[in-house]
Each structure stands twice: as C-alpha cells, then as structure tokens.
Scaffold this motif. Structure first.
Motif, mmCIF file in Angstrom:
data_model
loop_
_atom_site.group_PDB
_atom_site.id
_atom_site.type_symbol
_atom_site.label_atom_id
_atom_site.label_comp_id
_atom_site.label_asym_id
_atom_site.label_seq_id
_atom_site.Cartn_x
_atom_site.Cartn_y
_atom_site.Cartn_z
ATOM 1 N N PRO A 57 2.046 1.409 -3.768
ATOM 2 C CA PRO A 57 2.824 0.472 -4.578
ATOM 3 C C PRO A 57 4.085 1.082 -5.196
ATOM 4 C CG PRO A 57 0.498 0.339 -5.134
ATOM 5 C CD PRO A 57 0.672 1.540 -4.278
ATOM 6 N N GLN A 176 -2.490 -2.181 -6.247
ATOM 7 C CA GLN A 176 -1.198 -2.755 -5.860
ATOM 8 C C GLN A 176 -0.606 -3.592 -6.977
ATOM 9 O OE1 GLN A 176 -2.348 -4.789 -2.220
ATOM 10 N NE2 GLN A 176 -1.504 -3.138 -0.967
ATOM 11 N N GLY A 292 4.140 -8.544 -1.711
ATOM 12 C CA GLY A 292 3.093 -7.707 -2.299
ATOM 13 C C GLY A 292 1.937 -8.522 -2.834
#
Length: 460
Positions: A57, A176, A292
């Motif tokens: 991330p 994440q 994401g």
C-alpha cells in the motif's frame, strides 16, 4: 467414539470427544482451551499477514524514496513468496515436534524485528532481501491450521480451520486500508513523507510481537496441555525424530495433490492480491483510491468465504464421509476456475466487479475446503501435510506470477484468463485421492457417516 458429558463436562466448557477435542464450535466464545486457541491462532496469523502485506500500500512512496525500478518491485514481491515457501514446509514438522504454540510464537518473534528493519532500508537489494525474510512470517498459517486440527473434532474441524484461516487472511486486505491511514496520520504530525512511511512500520512490528506473547502466555497446544506432556494427553508415544516425521509426510501422495490444489486456490488468491488493483486502474482508468478499494474487497471477502468452505466440507462429510469433502472441493474450485477465466474476458467495469466478487467467494471457499481434507491425510505427520499444502499455495503464486504476470508476454487480462484454465487443470488430480478404508470420489466401500475424525486419522 462418542461425546463425553459427565466427567469431561467438568473439565471443559465445550462438549468433547474421547480425545478431548471440541465437538462444537462457538465463534464468539473465548472458553479455554479450545476457543481461546482459536482466537489466539487467527489474531496471531492476522498480524503476520498484516506485516507481510504492509509494504504494497505504500509502494508509491517507497518507490520514490529508494528509487526502485518496476523490476525491483516485481522481484521483491516474488521474494516474499519464495521466503514463505521454505518456511511453510519447515513449519510443518516443527509443529509435529514442539507444538503449534511455541512454533507460531517463535516465528513471529523472529520475524518482527525484520518488519521493523524495513524502516532502515536504503537500497533496492536491501528492500528485496527484507521482503524475502518478512515472507517467512506467514508460515504461521501452518501452525494456525495444525492448532485447529489438534483442538477440534472431525465434525467441526473444517469449520474451525475455515474461520481461523479466513479471518487471518483478512489481514492482507486490512493492511491495504490501514497502512495508508497510519502513514497519513504520522505525516499530519509534521513528519516528512520519506520519514513517515518508515515510522509507520513500527505498528505492524509491534502488533506481531504482542500477539506472539499472547500465544505464549495464554495458549495451549492440546486440549489436555502442552506438548511437554503429550504422551499423557494422548496415551501413545509420539515420533520425535525430525527426519522420520518429515519423510513420512513426504511419501504421502495425497499431500502432494493437496499442495497442487492449494497452489491454484490460495496461490491464485495471493496472485490476485498482487495484480488486481493495477488491473482495474489500467483497464478501466480508475483512480488509485477507487482501484485500491476494489482490490481490498477481494481479500476482505475472506471474512465469510473461507469459513463457508470449511462449513460446506463438514456438512458434506456428515452426509457422504470423505467422499463429500473431495467432491465439494473439486466442484467449488472448478467453479472458481471458470469465474477466473470469465474475469479475464469481461469488458465492463461493473461486470468485472460482480464477477470478481463471486470469484473471490469461490476461490477462498476452495482454500477452506482444501484444509477440510488435510486433517484426515496423516495423523503422525499432520504438520508435514499441512506444511506441504501451505507451501503449495505459495509455490503456485510464484510460478503463476513468473509465467503470466512478469514481463510483457501476456496482458494482465490474458494472464487472468490463462490462470483460470490452469485452475481447471490443476484441480483434476483431486479425483485421484483415495483412502483405503473410505474410498475416494468415485469408488470405495460404503461410507458410514457417523465415523469420527479419529478413525480417519488412524489411517497413518
């Protein structure tokens, strides 16, 4: 071999079988030793997944700070998988010899300083090396599944394995979402960008240390105690020679088949975790934040999908014995392969999201179904079989990453379609698994659905 309801009810909070393994699974209970072991196992492994996937991330910032190339980033990702291959294979016999509690905590305590050392990295080679060693930590998955198989009876072992593994795997999705927030919080305190990402790694390292200490202090290897008194707990001698335990497991062809199968369920899941955000970002021109968020939903599905695989395995076993476990594994993983193939072919954003959601449910359920079979392969080398199967997951991820998603040989969507075909092919060997007493998918003696797990485990 039935439940104990008199003397044993005074010793345990849950009903147990004659080996004192729990015959019920109460998700929101923390009763010792069974449910306490469950919660310690999944939280500890969750912390390891959190640490292992804490880097991706923040790659955009790390890339600029360390001047990494795309090749460096790709090699680092592969290195993290390679590290987990060897550690998972070794973790199996270690669990057989010293127990899952000490094996799990020791590995977490050894790898936590490496996670912390990420904050000190200065070059691409150091970055790749650190990812290799951090990857060792998710070998705790083997201890996680071994521990559940030691605590829960056959009628609920698939359920226990599914929840313990599934909830832990959510760590890869949670990181994440959380690591960018931790980084932003540190940066808001006036810390520069290139320092903030380094400070952020104090969080996963500390989390891993705390959970390891909890396992050591509050955990218990077996219903009757720790491995130091395993003979009195099981009333039978236990093999203490590392090589004998290892080779006994390696000779069992069922373990190799389950390793291959797991390579194209969990291995595919790991591969998708690496590529899916970039896939949506490139193919549908999304922002990094939206891509994401979509990517994180794939891993977060483990909250329900992998446990469902364990539940399905147990339900099918009640009706059809080991044949039910094998058939449900083959059907669910075949469906996952078809959905993976479809994902690479579909051209609309919303259609891709829908297919990805169903794909995540099936492929993660297949992982739970695989470990619904593992506890019945070998009693003497349960840890080795667990390690072989777990290692197969990362071997599959490395092989698939190198073959389909490294370089420019295939586009990402073509690679996803080919991966689906590989899943279909590599699931077929499940049809070859056969147990002398209980048969396989197509043949064998009549199954008595009341047979308990201990009778299966007496196989070897």
């Amino acid at each position: 071999m039935g439940e104990y309801t008199s003397n044993d009810s005074e010793l345990f909070f849950l009903p147990v079988d004659s080996d004192h393994k729990a015959t019920e699974f109460r998700l929101f209970s923390t009763a010792p030793p069974h449910m306490r072991a469950f919660h310690l196992a999944w939280i500890s492994l969750f912390s390891c997944f959190f640490s292992t996937f804490a880097i991706p991330p923040l790659l955009a910032i790390i890339h600029d700070d360390l001047n990494l190339t795309d090749t460096d980033i790709g090699n680092a990702g592969i290195a993290s998988f390679v590290g987990s291959i060897f550690s998972r294979l070794a973790m199996g016999p270690v669990c057989d010899l010293i127990g899952p509690r000490r094996a799990s905590a020791t590995l977490s305590l050894l790898t936590a300083p490496i996670v912390l050392a990420t904050s000190l990295v200065q070059s691409a080679n150091e970055f790749i090396l650190l990812r290799f060693f951090i990857g060792f930590s998710i070998a705790n998955f083997v201890a996680n599944q071994f521990w559940m198989s030691s605590m829960f009876s056959s009628n609920v072992v698939g359920l226990a394995n599914g929840f313990a593994g599934g909830w832990a795997c959510v760590g890869s999705g949670a990181t994440q979402l959380l690591m960018p927030l931790i980084y932003s919080l540190i940066k808001s305190l006036g810390v520069t960008s290139f320092t903030a990402w380094r400070v952020a790694f104090i969080v996963p390292a500390t989390f891993q240390i705390v959970t390891a200490l909890m396992v050591l202090v509050y955990g218990q290897d077996l219903p009757d105690g720790n491995y130091q008194n395993v003979q009195s707990a099981t009333n039978q001698p236990r093999e203490r020679n590392f090589l004998k335990v290892l080779f006994h497991g390696l000779k069992n062809y069922r373990g190799w088949i389950l390793g291959l199968t797991y390579g194209y369920s969990f291995g595919v899941e790991l591969t998708i975790d690496n590529i899916i955000d970039k896939y949506f970002y490139d193919r549908f021109d999304l922002s990094l934040q939206i891509a994401g968020a979509i990517a994180s939903s794939f891993s977060l599905a483990n909250i329900v999908s992998r446990p469902f695989g364990g539940v399905l395995s147990d339900i099918m076993a009640k009706k059809y014995g080991i044949k039910g476990r094998l058939w449900s594994l083959w059907i669910v993983q075949t469906m996952a392969g078809i959905l993976c193939l479809t994902l690479g072919q579909i051209n609309s954003l919303y259609g891709s999201i829908v297919v990805m959601v169903f794909f995540s449910l099936f492929v993660q359920a297949a992982s739970g179904l695989t470990f619904g079979v593992v506890p019945f392969v070998s009693k003497r080398s349960l840890g080795v079989i667990s390690g072989m199967t777990g290692s197969g997951g990362t071997v599959g991820a490395v092989f698939t990453q190198l073959l389909l998603f490294s370089g420019s040989r295939f586009s990402t969507q073509t690679g996803i379609s080919l991966m689906g075909i590989m899943m279909l092919v590599c699931t077929l060997p499940v049809t070859l698994i056969y147990f002398p007493q209980w048969g396989g998918m197509f043949c064998g003696p009549k199954i008595n659905p009341t047979i308990t797990g201990q009778d299966y485990l007496m196989l070897e």
